[in-house]
Design an enzyme around this catalytic site. Structure first.
Site, mmCIF file in Angstrom:
data_model
loop_
_atom_site.group_PDB
_atom_site.id
_atom_site.type_symbol
_atom_site.label_atom_id
_atom_site.label_comp_id
_atom_site.label_asym_id
_atom_site.label_seq_id
_atom_site.Cartn_x
_atom_site.Cartn_y
_atom_site.Cartn_z
ATOM 1 N N PRO A 19 0.846 -1.198 0.000
ATOM 2 C CA PRO A 19 0.000 0.000 0.000
ATOM 3 C C PRO A 19 0.880 1.247 0.000
ATOM 4 O O PRO A 19 1.757 1.395 0.852
ATOM 5 C CB PRO A 19 -0.773 -0.122 1.312
ATOM 6 C CG PRO A 19 0.121 -0.927 2.205
ATOM 7 C CD PRO A 19 0.859 -1.874 1.314
ATOM 8 N N CYS A 103 3.173 3.059 8.743
ATOM 9 C CA CYS A 103 3.371 4.347 8.074
ATOM 10 C C CYS A 103 4.221 5.255 8.952
ATOM 11 O O CYS A 103 3.888 5.499 10.115
ATOM 12 C CB CYS A 103 2.036 5.006 7.765
ATOM 13 S SG CYS A 103 2.223 6.600 6.924
ATOM 14 N N LYS A 142 0.582 -4.844 8.942
ATOM 15 C CA LYS A 142 1.819 -4.356 8.332
ATOM 16 C C LYS A 142 2.483 -3.381 9.284
ATOM 17 O O LYS A 142 1.861 -2.421 9.743
ATOM 18 C CB LYS A 142 1.556 -3.677 6.990
ATOM 19 C CG LYS A 142 2.838 -3.329 6.227
ATOM 20 C CD LYS A 142 2.541 -2.825 4.818
ATOM 21 C CE LYS A 142 3.819 -2.729 3.995
ATOM 22 N NZ LYS A 142 4.753 -1.684 4.497
ATOM 23 N N HIS A 172 8.308 -4.221 7.188
ATOM 24 C CA HIS A 172 9.261 -3.388 6.450
ATOM 25 C C HIS A 172 10.547 -3.367 7.262
ATOM 26 O O HIS A 172 10.526 -3.053 8.451
ATOM 27 C CB HIS A 172 8.710 -1.973 6.281
ATOM 28 C CG HIS A 172 9.591 -1.085 5.465
ATOM 29 N ND1 HIS A 172 9.233 -0.628 4.218
ATOM 30 C CD2 HIS A 172 10.822 -0.579 5.708
ATOM 31 C CE1 HIS A 172 10.210 0.115 3.726
ATOM 32 N NE2 HIS A 172 11.188 0.156 4.625
ATOM 33 N N ASN A 203 9.414 -6.846 3.381
ATOM 34 C CA ASN A 203 9.142 -5.635 2.604
ATOM 35 C C ASN A 203 10.309 -4.665 2.772
ATOM 36 O O ASN A 203 10.962 -4.653 3.804
ATOM 37 C CB ASN A 203 7.823 -5.020 3.099
ATOM 38 C CG ASN A 203 7.480 -3.701 2.446
ATOM 39 O OD1 ASN A 203 7.168 -2.731 3.129
ATOM 40 N ND2 ASN A 203 7.532 -3.625 1.140
ATOM 41 N N GLY A 204 10.547 -3.878 1.731
ATOM 42 C CA GLY A 204 11.574 -2.848 1.791
ATOM 43 C C GLY A 204 12.712 -3.101 0.824
ATOM 44 O O GLY A 204 13.386 -4.135 0.913
ATOM 45 N N ASP A 205 12.908 -2.199 -0.146
ATOM 46 C CA ASP A 205 14.038 -2.250 -1.090
ATOM 47 C C ASP A 205 14.028 -3.471 -2.000
ATOM 48 O O ASP A 205 15.079 -3.872 -2.520
ATOM 49 C CB ASP A 205 15.382 -2.187 -0.349
ATOM 50 C CG ASP A 205 15.597 -0.873 0.371
ATOM 51 O OD1 ASP A 205 14.808 0.058 0.133
ATOM 52 O OD2 ASP A 205 16.536 -0.789 1.187
ATOM 53 N N GLY A 227 6.818 -2.350 -3.195
ATOM 54 C CA GLY A 227 6.152 -1.058 -3.275
ATOM 55 C C GLY A 227 6.765 -0.169 -4.330
ATOM 56 O O GLY A 227 6.395 -0.207 -5.501
ATOM 57 N N ARG A 228 7.756 0.638 -3.923
ATOM 58 C CA ARG A 228 8.321 1.639 -4.826
ATOM 59 C C ARG A 228 8.944 1.043 -6.081
ATOM 60 O O ARG A 228 8.992 1.696 -7.128
ATOM 61 C CB ARG A 228 9.339 2.490 -4.067
ATOM 62 C CG ARG A 228 8.716 3.398 -3.011
ATOM 63 C CD ARG A 228 9.765 4.107 -2.174
ATOM 64 N NE ARG A 228 10.501 3.180 -1.327
ATOM 65 C CZ ARG A 228 11.622 3.483 -0.677
ATOM 66 N NH1 ARG A 228 12.145 4.699 -0.798
ATOM 67 N NH2 ARG A 228 12.219 2.599 0.098
#
Length: 331
Positions: A19, A103, A142, A172, A203-205, A227-228
């Protein structure tokens, strides 16, 4: 206690779209899903605002309630509103509800929501229990490794969340105070994996199959969330699925097919938000697509400053003509 967690089956392949506020709206999620992904997660929506139907949130809360393999993410600090929001989205057909405790944005943590809940784990647990007990669909969580390097409590939070009925935890690999700086610590996620029996997602990178494979190896996680890395590359999740889990490789669009895909996404945003707001929201996506295609500076500027959608659509074929994807399978 909601017993659906004990019978819930991890979606396959276990590669999910994260998200991202202002990014993973319905048009983008549908595009990613068409290429192929295990599941996708909606933008975070504030629980009280959604229940009280504030228009700006309601617009974003066109969450694809009945979309297959979609989780709806809710955030908040009040157990009553979190439970009411959960009931609302479940009653409207949501298959999975995700709780945001990750977040890092100041406007979220300043309201004692998102990753700020890592500083008050007892209160966080009350929110989790309220959501789980309010619905008959699986509830996931999350979060991050902790608030900062002195508060790395994700494993304990995850253990308590499992006891409350959470079906899956996504971590993350950064603390809240890291925001998105430095590198995600995938190895640190292993402590969370070891603390629970439910699936843990890293999650992350994670930006390609190689980083996904490394994240899985270091964390011991059951899957990954991207994500990104999917910005400007909506086929990325399907590529990772193919490389790691042997699903059919996506047909990465090139040439006219690429500009046509971008145009269709652009028009979907105009239809979803309305012409004026849609054109504004679309600019970041168009920018990422042009980054992917290494668009000439003059064309990039023209696309991003144009106010007439017809002119934007006319410019896209030339702006995106330089896209040449790397189709090699990651080792």
């Amino acid at each position: 206690m909601n017993l659906t967690a004990t019978s819930w089956v991890l979606p396959t392949p276990p590669v999910a779209l994260a998200p991202l506020a202002g990014i993973t709206d319905l048009p983008f999620r549908q595009l990613v899903a068409r290429f192929g992904a295990g599941w996708v997660v909606s933008e975070m929506v504030a629980s009280q605002d959604m229940v009280q139907a504030k228009p700006s949130v309601r617009d974003r809360a066109e969450l694809g309630f009945d979309q297959r393999a979609t989780a709806v993410q809710v955030a908040g600090r009040d157990a009553h509103w979190m439970a009411e929001a959960a009931r609302m989205v479940a009653d409207n057909g949501a298959a999975v509800i995700d709780i945001n405790m990750g977040c890092p944005a100041k406007k979220v943590t300043g309201g004692l929501s998102g990753s700020a809940l890592l500083r008050t784990p007892d209160h966080a647990l009350r929110l989790i229990e309220a959501v789980v007990n309010a619905v008959d669909v699986p509830v996931t969580l999350k979060t991050r490794l902790g608030w900062d390097d002195t508060c790395l409590n994700a494993a304990d939070v995850a253990r308590r969340a499992e006891g409350a009925g959470i079906a899956l935890v996504t971590i993350h690999g950064r603390t809240r105070c890291q925001f998105y700086k430095g590198s995600a610590d995938w190895a640190a996620i292993r402590a969370v994996r070891d603390a629970v029996t439910i699936p843990v997602i890293a999650n992350g990178d994670i930006v390609d199959a190689a980083t996904a494979r490394s994240a899985l190896a270091q964390s011991g996680a059951a899957g990954v969330m991207i994500g990104r890395g999917a910005q400007g590359r909506p086929w990325l999740l399907a590529q990772v699925c193919a490389d790691l889990y042997g699903t059919p490789a996506p047909q990465v669009p090139v040439g006219h097919a690429f500009s046509s895909m971008v145009a269709t996404h652009y028009e979907a945003m105009l239809a979803f938000y309305g012409k004026t707001l849609g054109a504004r929201v679309a600019r970041k996506h168009l920018g990422w697509y042009m980054d992917t295609a290494t668009a000439p500076t003059t064309l990039r500027q023209a696309v991003l400053t144009a106010t007439d959608p017809a002119y934007v659509l006319a410019l896209l074929p030339d702006a995106l003509a330089g896209f040449a994807p790397d189709l090699r399978t990651a080792a």
